[in-house]
Write a protein that holds these residues in place. Structure first.
Motif, PDB file in Angstrom:
ATOM      1  N   GLY A 162       0.835  -1.189   0.000  1.00 27.23           N
ATOM      2  CA  GLY A 162       0.000   0.000   0.000  1.00 27.23           C
ATOM      3  C   GLY A 162       0.874   1.246   0.000  1.00 27.23           C
ATOM      4  N   PRO A 163       0.273   2.419  -0.142  1.00 26.21           N
ATOM      5  CA  PRO A 163       1.069   3.643  -0.190  1.00 26.21           C
ATOM      6  C   PRO A 163       1.558   4.062   1.185  1.00 26.21           C
ATOM      7  CG  PRO A 163      -1.240   4.196  -0.289  1.00 26.21           C
ATOM      8  CD  PRO A 163      -1.164   2.693  -0.279  1.00 26.21           C
ATOM      9  N   CYS A 164       2.728   4.677   1.198  1.00 23.88           N
ATOM     10  CA  CYS A 164       3.212   5.315   2.423  1.00 23.88           C
ATOM     11  C   CYS A 164       2.855   6.799   2.323  1.00 23.88           C
ATOM     12  CB  CYS A 164       4.710   5.083   2.595  1.00 23.88           C
ATOM     13  SG  CYS A 164       5.759   6.133   1.558  1.00 23.88           S
ATOM     14  N   PRO A 165       3.087   7.585   3.381  1.00 30.40           N
ATOM     15  CA  PRO A 165       2.724   9.012   3.324  1.00 30.40           C
ATOM     16  C   PRO A 165       3.448   9.795   2.233  1.00 30.40           C
ATOM     17  CG  PRO A 165       3.050   8.324   5.602  1.00 30.40           C
ATOM     18  CD  PRO A 165       3.491   7.180   4.742  1.00 30.40           C
ATOM     19  N   GLN A 166       4.528   9.240   1.683  1.00 31.16           N
ATOM     20  CA  GLN A 166       5.277   9.957   0.656  1.00 31.16           C
ATOM     21  C   GLN A 166       4.816   9.629  -0.762  1.00 31.16           C
ATOM     22  OE1 GLN A 166       7.439  12.429   0.926  1.00 31.16           O
ATOM     23  NE2 GLN A 166       7.011  12.438   3.120  1.00 31.16           N
ATOM     24  N   HIS A 167       3.812   8.787  -0.919  1.00 34.42           N
ATOM     25  CA  HIS A 167       3.300   8.501  -2.252  1.00 34.42           C
ATOM     26  C   HIS A 167       2.341   9.601  -2.705  1.00 34.42           C
ATOM     27  CE1 HIS A 167       4.850   4.327  -1.835  1.00 34.42           C
ATOM     28  NE2 HIS A 167       4.983   4.475  -3.141  1.00 34.42           N
ATOM     29  N   ARG A 168       2.403   9.900  -3.986  1.00 31.02           N
ATOM     30  CA  ARG A 168       1.555  10.922  -4.585  1.00 31.02           C
ATOM     31  C   ARG A 168       0.236  10.261  -4.989  1.00 31.02           C
ATOM     32  NH1 ARG A 168       6.151  13.519  -8.657  1.00 31.02           N
ATOM     33  NH2 ARG A 168       7.686  14.026  -7.033  1.00 31.02           N
ATOM     34  N   ARG A 169      -0.777  10.520  -4.236  1.00 33.50           N
ATOM     35  CA  ARG A 169      -2.047   9.842  -4.454  1.00 33.50           C
ATOM     36  C   ARG A 169      -2.787  10.314  -5.700  1.00 33.50           C
ATOM     37  NH1 ARG A 169      -0.302   8.651   0.241  1.00 33.50           N
ATOM     38  NH2 ARG A 169      -1.209   6.991   1.531  1.00 33.50           N
ATOM     39  N   SER A 170      -2.372  11.433  -6.261  1.00 36.64           N
ATOM     40  CA  SER A 170      -2.992  11.916  -7.494  1.00 36.64           C
ATOM     41  C   SER A 170      -2.355  11.297  -8.734  1.00 36.64           C
ATOM     42  CB  SER A 170      -2.896  13.448  -7.570  1.00 36.64           C
ATOM     43  OG  SER A 170      -1.536  13.856  -7.559  1.00 36.64           O
ATOM     44  N   PHE A 171      -1.269  10.542  -8.543  1.00 37.38           N
ATOM     45  CA  PHE A 171      -0.557   9.957  -9.678  1.00 37.38           C
ATOM     46  C   PHE A 171      -1.056   8.543  -9.956  1.00 37.38           C
ATOM     47  CE2 PHE A 171       3.627  12.252 -10.642  1.00 37.38           C
ATOM     48  CZ  PHE A 171       3.116  13.482 -10.291  1.00 37.38           C
ATOM     49  N   ALA A 172      -1.347   8.256 -11.232  1.00 31.39           N
ATOM     50  CA  ALA A 172      -1.548   6.862 -11.620  1.00 31.39           C
ATOM     51  C   ALA A 172      -0.159   6.226 -11.589  1.00 31.39           C
ATOM     52  CB  ALA A 172      -2.121   6.788 -13.028  1.00 31.39           C
ATOM     53  N   PRO A 173       0.003   4.984 -11.131  1.00 36.61           N
ATOM     54  CA  PRO A 173      -1.030   4.021 -10.772  1.00 36.61           C
ATOM     55  C   PRO A 173      -1.440   4.052  -9.297  1.00 36.61           C
ATOM     56  CG  PRO A 173       1.059   2.914 -10.817  1.00 36.61           C
ATOM     57  CD  PRO A 173       1.333   4.352 -11.184  1.00 36.61           C
ATOM     58  N   VAL A 174      -0.870   4.938  -8.494  1.00 37.50           N
ATOM     59  CA  VAL A 174      -1.285   5.009  -7.085  1.00 37.50           C
ATOM     60  C   VAL A 174      -2.777   5.326  -7.011  1.00 37.50           C
ATOM     61  CG1 VAL A 174      -0.915   6.130  -4.851  1.00 37.50           C
ATOM     62  CG2 VAL A 174       1.029   5.799  -6.400  1.00 37.50           C
ATOM     63  N   LYS A 175      -3.201   6.328  -7.770  1.00 35.26           N
ATOM     64  CA  LYS A 175      -4.611   6.732  -7.775  1.00 35.26           C
ATOM     65  C   LYS A 175      -5.497   5.590  -8.251  1.00 35.26           C
ATOM     66  CE  LYS A 175      -7.648  10.448  -9.433  1.00 35.26           C
ATOM     67  NZ  LYS A 175      -8.805   9.582  -9.504  1.00 35.26           N
ATOM     68  N   LEU A 176      -5.067   4.891  -9.292  1.00 36.52           N
ATOM     69  CA  LEU A 176      -5.851   3.785  -9.830  1.00 36.52           C
ATOM     70  C   LEU A 176      -6.080   2.711  -8.771  1.00 36.52           C
ATOM     71  CD1 LEU A 176      -7.181   2.463 -12.311  1.00 36.52           C
ATOM     72  CD2 LEU A 176      -4.954   1.442 -12.818  1.00 36.52           C
ATOM     73  N   LEU A 177      -5.023   2.362  -8.049  1.00 35.71           N
ATOM     74  CA  LEU A 177      -5.146   1.335  -7.014  1.00 35.71           C
ATOM     75  C   LEU A 177      -6.056   1.803  -5.874  1.00 35.71           C
ATOM     76  CD1 LEU A 177      -1.458   0.078  -6.915  1.00 35.71           C
ATOM     77  CD2 LEU A 177      -3.444  -1.158  -7.784  1.00 35.71           C
ATOM     78  N   VAL A 178      -5.922   3.067  -5.503  1.00 31.65           N
ATOM     79  CA  VAL A 178      -6.784   3.622  -4.445  1.00 31.65           C
ATOM     80  C   VAL A 178      -8.248   3.624  -4.909  1.00 31.65           C
ATOM     81  CG1 VAL A 178      -7.350   5.692  -3.126  1.00 31.65           C
ATOM     82  CG2 VAL A 178      -4.964   5.007  -3.382  1.00 31.65           C
ATOM     83  N   ASP A 179      -8.467   4.083  -6.162  1.00 32.25           N
ATOM     84  CA  ASP A 179      -9.832   4.143  -6.694  1.00 32.25           C
ATOM     85  C   ASP A 179     -10.482   2.765  -6.792  1.00 32.25           C
ATOM     86  OD1 ASP A 179      -9.606   6.861  -6.904  1.00 32.25           O
ATOM     87  OD2 ASP A 179      -9.314   6.896  -9.077  1.00 32.25           O
ATOM     88  N   GLN A 180      -9.671   1.746  -7.055  1.00 36.95           N
ATOM     89  CA  GLN A 180     -10.189   0.389  -7.182  1.00 36.95           C
ATOM     90  C   GLN A 180     -10.434  -0.251  -5.818  1.00 36.95           C
ATOM     91  OE1 GLN A 180      -7.170  -1.501  -9.543  1.00 36.95           O
ATOM     92  NE2 GLN A 180      -8.162  -0.983 -11.472  1.00 36.95           N
ATOM     93  N   GLY A 181     -10.003   0.448  -4.775  1.00 35.14           N
ATOM     94  CA  GLY A 181     -10.174  -0.084  -3.441  1.00 35.14           C
ATOM     95  C   GLY A 181      -9.148  -1.135  -3.073  1.00 35.14           C
ATOM     96  N   VAL A 182      -8.091  -1.223  -3.890  1.00 35.04           N
ATOM     97  CA  VAL A 182      -7.032  -2.196  -3.593  1.00 35.04           C
ATOM     98  C   VAL A 182      -6.218  -1.722  -2.388  1.00 35.04           C
ATOM     99  CG1 VAL A 182      -4.948  -3.311  -4.505  1.00 35.04           C
ATOM    100  CG2 VAL A 182      -6.920  -2.930  -5.994  1.00 35.04           C
ATOM    101  N   LEU A 183      -6.066  -0.403  -2.296  1.00 31.36           N
ATOM    102  CA  LEU A 183      -5.299   0.178  -1.191  1.00 31.36           C
ATOM    103  C   LEU A 183      -6.239   0.972  -0.304  1.00 31.36           C
ATOM    104  CD1 LEU A 183      -2.344   1.561  -3.318  1.00 31.36           C
ATOM    105  CD2 LEU A 183      -2.474  -0.652  -2.202  1.00 31.36           C
ATOM    106  N   PHE A 184      -6.171   0.758   0.963  1.00 28.03           N
ATOM    107  CA  PHE A 184      -6.968   1.453   1.989  1.00 28.03           C
ATOM    108  C   PHE A 184      -8.447   1.280   1.793  1.00 28.03           C
ATOM    109  CE2 PHE A 184      -3.488   4.692   3.196  1.00 28.03           C
ATOM    110  CZ  PHE A 184      -2.802   3.657   3.820  1.00 28.03           C
TER     111      PHE A 184
END
Length: 196
Positions: free
Chosen positions: A174-196
């Motif tokens: 999953g992402p740490c506090p230093q990951h950019r949540r607006s960047f794909a693929p971080v955003k994609l994983l968050v949006d899919q509910g894979v992370l958090f």
């Protein structure tokens, strides 16, 4: 400095990574103390960048390095974060720059002095090359330290870029506090509910 004018070279490192800050440096070189070997930081080895870094710090008339952190990048977008970082770096110079030469094709609207955008400037203008090196070395060192703080992602190796190893770690940890949540693929994983 040209004809007695204080010209700052400005460049950034870290626009593309999925994690960590975008780092911007501004440098006013001393024409009386030229530095041999300056070039676009991407064209230099890590050892060469590390060797040039202290020379730039010691001989420049002024330098300032700023970091724009992931939370601000996510809030205002990477382009605006880079422009904001450039303004902060230039404003942080003492003595102040009379003009800023910026690598790229765009100038921040809020520049504290006149500016000139120079495409490929990090390989053409020594002051921009120096800024490129300070930004890159500062960011790389920061990412190595971040690797100790958030082990398992491989930040010391890939510096936050979206390598296969980084993407795999992101899926596992999953992402740490230093990951950019607006960047794909971080955003994609968050949006899919894979992370958090």
């Amino acid at each position: 400095m040209i004809s007695g004018r204080l010209i700052a070279g400005v460049d950034e490192a870290g626009r593309g990574p999925l994690a960590g800050p975008v780092t911007v440096a501004a440098v006013i070189l001393d024409p009386a103390r030229p530095i041999t070997g300056l070039n676009d930081s991407k064209k230099l080895t890590e050892a060469k960048r590390e060797a040039l870094y202290p020379q730039i710090i010691e001989t420049a008339l002024a330098h300032c390095v700023v970091m724009v952190m992931p939370d601000e990048i996510d809030r205002i977008n990477i382009y605006q974060a880079t422009m904001t970082g450039m303004c902060r770096a230039i404003a942080g110079l003492s003595p102040a720059a009379e003009e800023a030469w910026i690598d790229g094709n765009a100038l921040p609207r809020e520049l504290p002095c006149p500016g000139r955008a120079i495409i490929g400037g990090d390989g053409l203008e020594p002051a921009i090359s120096a800024a490129s090196i300070l930004a890159k070395v500062t960011r790389d060192r920061w990412m190595v330290a971040l690797d100790q703080e958030h082990p398992g992602y491989g930040f010391a190796v890939h510096k936050g870029y979206g390598t296969p190893a980084h993407l795999d770690a992101l899926k596992r940890l999953g992402p740490c506090p230093q990951h950019r949540r607006s960047f794909a693929p971080v955003k994609l994983l968050v949006d899919q509910g894979v992370l958090f």
